[in-house]
Scaffold this motif. Structure first.
Motif, PDB file in Angstrom:
ATOM      1  N   TYR A 163       0.840  -1.203   0.000  1.00 25.83           N
ATOM      2  CA  TYR A 163       0.000   0.000   0.000  1.00 25.83           C
ATOM      3  C   TYR A 163       0.876   1.254   0.000  1.00 25.83           C
ATOM      4  O   TYR A 163       0.623   2.226  -0.736  1.00 25.83           O
ATOM      5  N   ALA A 164       1.945   1.243   0.832  1.00 29.38           N
ATOM      6  CA  ALA A 164       2.822   2.420   0.905  1.00 29.38           C
ATOM      7  C   ALA A 164       3.521   2.668  -0.430  1.00 29.38           C
ATOM      8  O   ALA A 164       3.650   3.816  -0.883  1.00 29.38           O
ATOM      9  N   ALA A 165       3.967   1.570  -1.083  1.00 28.64           N
ATOM     10  CA  ALA A 165       4.650   1.736  -2.367  1.00 28.64           C
ATOM     11  C   ALA A 165       3.708   2.265  -3.441  1.00 28.64           C
ATOM     12  O   ALA A 165       4.067   3.158  -4.229  1.00 28.64           O
ATOM     13  N   VAL A 166       2.492   1.716  -3.481  1.00 29.38           N
ATOM     14  CA  VAL A 166       1.512   2.209  -4.456  1.00 29.38           C
ATOM     15  C   VAL A 166       1.179   3.666  -4.185  1.00 29.38           C
ATOM     16  O   VAL A 166       1.033   4.481  -5.117  1.00 29.38           O
ATOM     17  N   ASP A 167       1.091   4.022  -2.910  1.00 32.66           N
ATOM     18  CA  ASP A 167       0.796   5.407  -2.547  1.00 32.66           C
ATOM     19  C   ASP A 167       1.888   6.344  -3.045  1.00 32.66           C
ATOM     20  O   ASP A 167       1.610   7.425  -3.594  1.00 32.66           O
ATOM     21  N   ARG A 168       3.138   5.906  -2.899  1.00 31.78           N
ATOM     22  CA  ARG A 168       4.244   6.741  -3.389  1.00 31.78           C
ATOM     23  C   ARG A 168       4.205   6.880  -4.910  1.00 31.78           C
ATOM     24  O   ARG A 168       4.464   7.947  -5.462  1.00 31.78           O
ATOM     25  N   VAL A 169       3.888   5.797  -5.609  1.00 30.66           N
ATOM     26  CA  VAL A 169       3.791   5.856  -7.066  1.00 30.66           C
ATOM     27  C   VAL A 169       2.734   6.861  -7.493  1.00 30.66           C
ATOM     28  O   VAL A 169       2.948   7.703  -8.380  1.00 30.66           O
ATOM     29  N   VAL A 170       1.572   6.803  -6.848  1.00 31.45           N
ATOM     30  CA  VAL A 170       0.477   7.701  -7.208  1.00 31.45           C
ATOM     31  C   VAL A 170       0.830   9.150  -6.910  1.00 31.45           C
ATOM     32  O   VAL A 170       0.614  10.059  -7.732  1.00 31.45           O
ATOM     33  N   VAL A 171       1.429   9.404  -5.735  1.00 31.63           N
ATOM     34  CA  VAL A 171       1.774  10.782  -5.353  1.00 31.63           C
ATOM     35  C   VAL A 171       2.817  11.361  -6.292  1.00 31.63           C
ATOM     36  O   VAL A 171       2.710  12.500  -6.767  1.00 31.63           O
ATOM     37  N   ARG A 172       3.834  10.573  -6.593  1.00 35.92           N
ATOM     38  CA  ARG A 172       4.883  11.079  -7.472  1.00 35.92           C
ATOM     39  C   ARG A 172       4.375  11.235  -8.901  1.00 35.92           C
ATOM     40  O   ARG A 172       4.770  12.156  -9.620  1.00 35.92           O
ATOM     41  N   GLY A 173       3.515  10.321  -9.312  1.00 33.87           N
ATOM     42  CA  GLY A 173       2.919  10.479 -10.640  1.00 33.87           C
ATOM     43  C   GLY A 173       2.109  11.756 -10.724  1.00 33.87           C
ATOM     44  O   GLY A 173       2.142  12.471 -11.745  1.00 33.87           O
ATOM     45  N   ALA A 174       1.370  12.061  -9.661  1.00 37.06           N
ATOM     46  CA  ALA A 174       0.609  13.307  -9.635  1.00 37.06           C
ATOM     47  C   ALA A 174       1.541  14.512  -9.661  1.00 37.06           C
ATOM     48  O   ALA A 174       1.262  15.533 -10.316  1.00 37.06           O
ATOM     49  N   VAL A 196       4.555  14.684 -11.053  1.00 38.64           N
ATOM     50  CA  VAL A 196       5.094  14.828 -12.415  1.00 38.64           C
ATOM     51  C   VAL A 196       4.072  15.509 -13.319  1.00 38.64           C
ATOM     52  O   VAL A 196       4.389  16.427 -14.084  1.00 38.64           O
ATOM     53  N   THR A 197       2.821  15.048 -13.220  1.00 35.77           N
ATOM     54  CA  THR A 197       1.767  15.643 -14.051  1.00 35.77           C
ATOM     55  C   THR A 197       1.602  17.125 -13.744  1.00 35.77           C
ATOM     56  O   THR A 197       1.487  17.970 -14.659  1.00 35.77           O
ATOM     57  N   ALA A 198       1.612  17.479 -12.469  1.00 32.13           N
ATOM     58  CA  ALA A 198       1.489  18.896 -12.079  1.00 32.13           C
ATOM     59  C   ALA A 198       2.665  19.714 -12.596  1.00 32.13           C
ATOM     60  O   ALA A 198       2.515  20.868 -13.021  1.00 32.13           O
ATOM     61  N   GLY A 199       3.872  19.109 -12.572  1.00 29.82           N
ATOM     62  CA  GLY A 199       5.043  19.825 -13.080  1.00 29.82           C
ATOM     63  C   GLY A 199       4.932  20.146 -14.562  1.00 29.82           C
ATOM     64  O   GLY A 199       5.325  21.226 -15.013  1.00 29.82           O
ATOM     65  N   PHE A 200       4.422  19.185 -15.352  1.00 29.44           N
ATOM     66  CA  PHE A 200       4.224  19.432 -16.775  1.00 29.44           C
ATOM     67  C   PHE A 200       3.283  20.597 -17.007  1.00 29.44           C
ATOM     68  O   PHE A 200       3.484  21.439 -17.883  1.00 29.44           O
ATOM     69  N   VAL A 201       2.237  20.642 -16.212  1.00 32.41           N
ATOM     70  CA  VAL A 201       1.228  21.688 -16.415  1.00 32.41           C
ATOM     71  C   VAL A 201       1.760  23.053 -16.022  1.00 32.41           C
ATOM     72  O   VAL A 201       1.549  24.059 -16.725  1.00 32.41           O
ATOM     73  N   SER A 234       5.154  24.226 -15.485  1.00 35.12           N
ATOM     74  CA  SER A 234       6.344  24.807 -16.119  1.00 35.12           C
ATOM     75  C   SER A 234       7.030  23.772 -17.003  1.00 35.12           C
ATOM     76  O   SER A 234       8.019  23.179 -16.609  1.00 35.12           O
ATOM     77  N   PRO A 235       6.498  23.564 -18.188  1.00 35.53           N
ATOM     78  CA  PRO A 235       7.196  22.639 -19.104  1.00 35.53           C
ATOM     79  C   PRO A 235       8.526  23.242 -19.536  1.00 35.53           C
ATOM     80  O   PRO A 235       8.644  24.437 -19.734  1.00 35.53           O
ATOM     81  N   GLY A 236       9.560  22.491 -19.653  1.00 41.51           N
ATOM     82  CA  GLY A 236      10.875  23.002 -20.051  1.00 41.51           C
ATOM     83  C   GLY A 236      11.970  22.081 -19.587  1.00 41.51           C
ATOM     84  O   GLY A 236      11.739  20.982 -19.112  1.00 41.51           O
ATOM     85  N   ASP A 237      13.247  22.652 -19.683  1.00 45.27           N
ATOM     86  CA  ASP A 237      14.389  21.813 -19.340  1.00 45.27           C
ATOM     87  C   ASP A 237      14.387  21.417 -17.874  1.00 45.27           C
ATOM     88  O   ASP A 237      14.700  20.278 -17.518  1.00 45.27           O
ATOM     89  N   ALA A 238      14.050  22.406 -17.041  1.00 41.65           N
ATOM     90  CA  ALA A 238      14.054  22.098 -15.604  1.00 41.65           C
ATOM     91  C   ALA A 238      13.052  21.000 -15.299  1.00 41.65           C
ATOM     92  O   ALA A 238      13.322  20.071 -14.540  1.00 41.65           O
ATOM     93  N   THR A 239      11.892  21.121 -15.958  1.00 44.17           N
ATOM     94  CA  THR A 239      10.857  20.101 -15.746  1.00 44.17           C
ATOM     95  C   THR A 239      11.311  18.763 -16.292  1.00 44.17           C
ATOM     96  O   THR A 239      11.035  17.708 -15.733  1.00 44.17           O
ATOM     97  N   GLY A 240      12.032  18.808 -17.431  1.00 42.02           N
ATOM     98  CA  GLY A 240      12.543  17.557 -18.005  1.00 42.02           C
ATOM     99  C   GLY A 240      13.477  16.851 -17.045  1.00 42.02           C
ATOM    100  O   GLY A 240      13.445  15.636 -16.900  1.00 42.02           O
ATOM    101  N   ARG A 241      14.385  17.697 -16.414  1.00 39.89           N
ATOM    102  CA  ARG A 241      15.287  17.067 -15.444  1.00 39.89           C
ATOM    103  C   ARG A 241      14.509  16.481 -14.279  1.00 39.89           C
ATOM    104  O   ARG A 241      14.799  15.391 -13.795  1.00 39.89           O
ATOM    105  N   MET A 242      13.495  17.256 -13.799  1.00 35.64           N
ATOM    106  CA  MET A 242      12.668  16.760 -12.694  1.00 35.64           C
ATOM    107  C   MET A 242      11.955  15.479 -13.099  1.00 35.64           C
ATOM    108  O   MET A 242      11.870  14.518 -12.354  1.00 35.64           O
ATOM    109  N   LEU A 243      11.485  15.477 -14.376  1.00 39.79           N
ATOM    110  CA  LEU A 243      10.768  14.313 -14.879  1.00 39.79           C
ATOM    111  C   LEU A 243      11.682  13.088 -14.882  1.00 39.79           C
ATOM    112  O   LEU A 243      11.283  11.988 -14.524  1.00 39.79           O
ATOM    113  N   GLY A 244      12.950  13.335 -15.283  1.00 38.26           N
ATOM    114  CA  GLY A 244      13.877  12.208 -15.272  1.00 38.26           C
ATOM    115  C   GLY A 244      14.066  11.636 -13.894  1.00 38.26           C
ATOM    116  O   GLY A 244      14.076  10.417 -13.694  1.00 38.26           O
ATOM    117  N   ASP A 245      14.212  12.553 -12.909  1.00 38.44           N
ATOM    118  CA  ASP A 245      14.358  12.078 -11.524  1.00 38.44           C
ATOM    119  C   ASP A 245      13.119  11.318 -11.076  1.00 38.44           C
ATOM    120  O   ASP A 245      13.215  10.271 -10.424  1.00 38.44           O
TER     121      ASP A 245
END
Length: 587
Positions: free
Chosen positions: A526-537, A539-544, A546-557
């Motif tokens: 449950y904890a692992a799935v929760d982390r996946v969902v939170v981090r996925g959210a 990443v999605t918020a970051g795209f919305v 400030s898309p760009g290089d900084a976001t790309g680096r964040m996306l990679g991380d």
């Protein structure tokens, strides 16, 4: 006489009222309510009463036939004796209330006229008996949990069998029809589910695990109702022609239980294994099928409740007076406790099937049926057939076990100090039960009169049974002699024997640690799935935002983190599934 109320009603009512009454008044009410069942079920005319609806289906809460009547007679009597013994053994009101709840739900199960009523009270019986075990606290709590788990699984299988039965062509109700469960699958599911209650080999370990743990008076109730209601349920599954596999399982239970009992030093653990052994004779009778065998099975149900209840009473008095459970710490108590030693001797001779005692009568019927009403089997020695040999071998083991019990507890050596005998209430309960063990052994016609079939009539059974014939008496004496010789031969090796492992040494740790890993696996998943969902959210918020290089680096991380959590999730799912599969295989 017409029925007024089902017999479980006054017993359950007494159970509800007992905690709010004084100790003497409450126990008197409980004993009276249970004792009243005896004349009531004897006088009620055979037939179907109290037809009602249960879960939207037709149900019968009071079905009176020779089988249920016999069960009601002995359940009512031993329930009253058990309440008296409880009062004399310092059981509190709440414990006796749980015990009466157990008695009442067992009566409901054996008087139900349909499969739903049987299963309903079957499950309530598991609940009330678990509460009776848990009430004592200490080691009884964990044993009670394992007990509840085992009976929960057995009850689920029985319910599955009943549902499967209902889906078969031509079945339009859950009412008993005298034909058992329909189809090929339902009887197998039911046999395994009920096999938990009666102690099939491999499904039996809850018996010696649970019954030595609670209060001594609780053990008197526990040794009676669950396993004998199981025998009754097995008869309802196979009411006509029996079942070959069930018959042989009964014979193997008789041998296995007696053998394991011989290895025990804990008194109540020894007696618990002998429940399995003696129930084996009953299961063999049900499996053989036919009038003679079924009459023998239920004769042994009746007699076993008497002598087994008495054996647990005598062992309980020894524990009550000495505080010792182990035979190794006792000895010479016959001089200190003559009433208890005398009651034990009657019960031991009864369970071993010695001529003149009730076990001799009922065992003889089952053994006779195994010879005249059953296949010869793969092993034939002279005029003795396979199942018959197993039952006779179980008889020798029984003699050996109770010679050991009596020798070390009552007749060998001397006890260090002075010990009081049973008190007045305990003595009255034990003497009353012991008197019936002798009565039904000497006056076998009194036992035959309450059996579902007349075993002395050529019109009913294809082989008429006579108790006191020269060959039959000789057989009983021969088993006793073999038991004496056998104990003399194994006495020295047994004296140095420690605890002998059983199947629960494997599956108890497997279930304990498996359950622990299952809980850890589920929470971490449950904890692992929760982390996946939170981090996925995230990443999605970051795209919305400030898309760009900084976001790309964040996306990679984040992708790396997501990939790691995803891998962890997959691993945890595999662990959880492995634990579940291992648990299912173990069970």
């Amino acid at each position: 006489m017409d029925a007024i109320v089902p017999p479980f009603v006054p017993v359950l009512l007494a159970a509800v009222l007992l905690p709010f009454l004084g100790r003497r008044t409450g126990h008197a009410l409980g004993a009276l309510a249970s004792a009243a069942v005896v004349p009531y079920v004897w006088l009620v005319s055979e037939g179907v009463y109290f037809q009602t609806q249960l879960f939207g289906f037709d149900a019968v809460l009071f079905n009176v036939d020779p089988f249920s009547t016999l069960m009601g007679l002995i359940f009512g009597f031993i329930g009253a004796a058990g309440v008296l013994y409880s009062y004399a053994s310092d059981a509190d009101n709440l414990q006796t209330a749980f015990a009466l709840g157990y008695v009442g739900t067992s009566l409901g199960a054996v008087f139900g006229g349909d499969w739903l009523s049987l299963v309903f009270f079957w499950e309530l019986m598991a609940v009330t008996s678990t509460l009776l075990v848990w009430h004592y606290g200490g080691k009884a709590v964990r044993a009670g949990f394992r007990y509840a788990l085992a009976h929960g699984i057995g009850g689920t299988l029985l319910l599955g069998a009943v549902v499967w039965h209902y889906t078969q062509p031509g079945v339009d109700s859950f009412l008993f029809t005298g034909a058992g469960l329909a189809g090929d699958v339902a009887p197998v599911l039911a046999a395994v589910g009920i096999g938990v209650n009666v102690g099939f080999i491999g499904l039996h370990a809850w018996l010696p695990d649970t019954y030595p743990r609670p209060h001594i008076a609780a053990s008197v109730f526990l040794c009676v109702f669950t396993t004998k209601t199981g025998v009754y349920g097995m008869y309802r599954v196979f009411p006509q022609d029996g079942n070959v596999a069930v018959a042989y399982m009964g014979g193997l239970m008789a041998v296995f239980g007696a053998t394991m009992a011989l290895f025990q030093n804990d008194m109540r653990r020894l007696l618990s294994y002998h429940i399995q052994s003696q129930v084996g004779y009953m299961i063999a009778g049900v499996g053989i099928g036919g009038a003679l065998a079924q009459a023998g099975a239920f004769a042994h149900v009746f007699n076993h409740i008497l002598y087994k209840g008495l054996l647990f009473m005598t062992a309980g008095v020894v524990v009550y007076r000495t505080g010792e459970e182990s035979l190794k710490k006792l000895g010479g108590l016959a001089r200190e406790m003559p009433i208890t030693a005398g009651a034990f001797s009657v019960a031991a001779l009864s369970i071993a099937g010695f001529p003149g005692f009730n076990g001799f009568v009922s065992k003889g019927i089952v053994i006779s049926a195994s010879h005249y009403s059953f296949e010869k089997g793969p092993l034939v020695l002279g005029e003795f057939y396979t199942l018959e040999l197993l039952l006779l071998l179980g008889g020798v083991g029984t003699f050996m076990s109770f010679i050991k019990f009596g020798y070390y507890a009552f007749f060998h050596g001397s006890y260090d100090g002075s010990v009081k005998d049973a008190n007045r209430g305990q003595s009255v309960a034990m003497v009353a039960v012991a008197a019936l063990c002798v009565f039904y052994g000497v006056f076998d016609g009194a036992l035959f009169a309450i059996l579902p079939y007349d075993v002395t009539s050529e019109a009913v059974v294809h082989h008429v049974y006579h108790t006191y014939t020269v060959p039959h008496i000789g057989e009983g004496v021969a088993l006793a002699v073999l038991g004496l010789v056998g104990f003399a031969l194994v006495k020295k090796p047994l004296s140095g024997l420690g605890r002998v492992p059983d199947v629960d040494n494997l599956y108890n740790p497997a279930l304990f640690y498996g359950t622990r890993w299952l809980v850890v696996g589920v929470t971490e998943l449950y904890a692992a799935v929760d982390r996946v969902v939170v981090r996925g959210a995230a990443v999605t918020a970051g795209f919305v935002r400030s898309p760009g290089d900084a976001t790309g680096r964040m996306l990679g991380d984040e992708r790396l983190s997501l990939r790691a959590d995803y891998s962890t999730s997959i691993l945890l799912v595999a662990v959880v599934l492995a634990v579940l599969v291992a648990a299912s295989v173990t069970l």
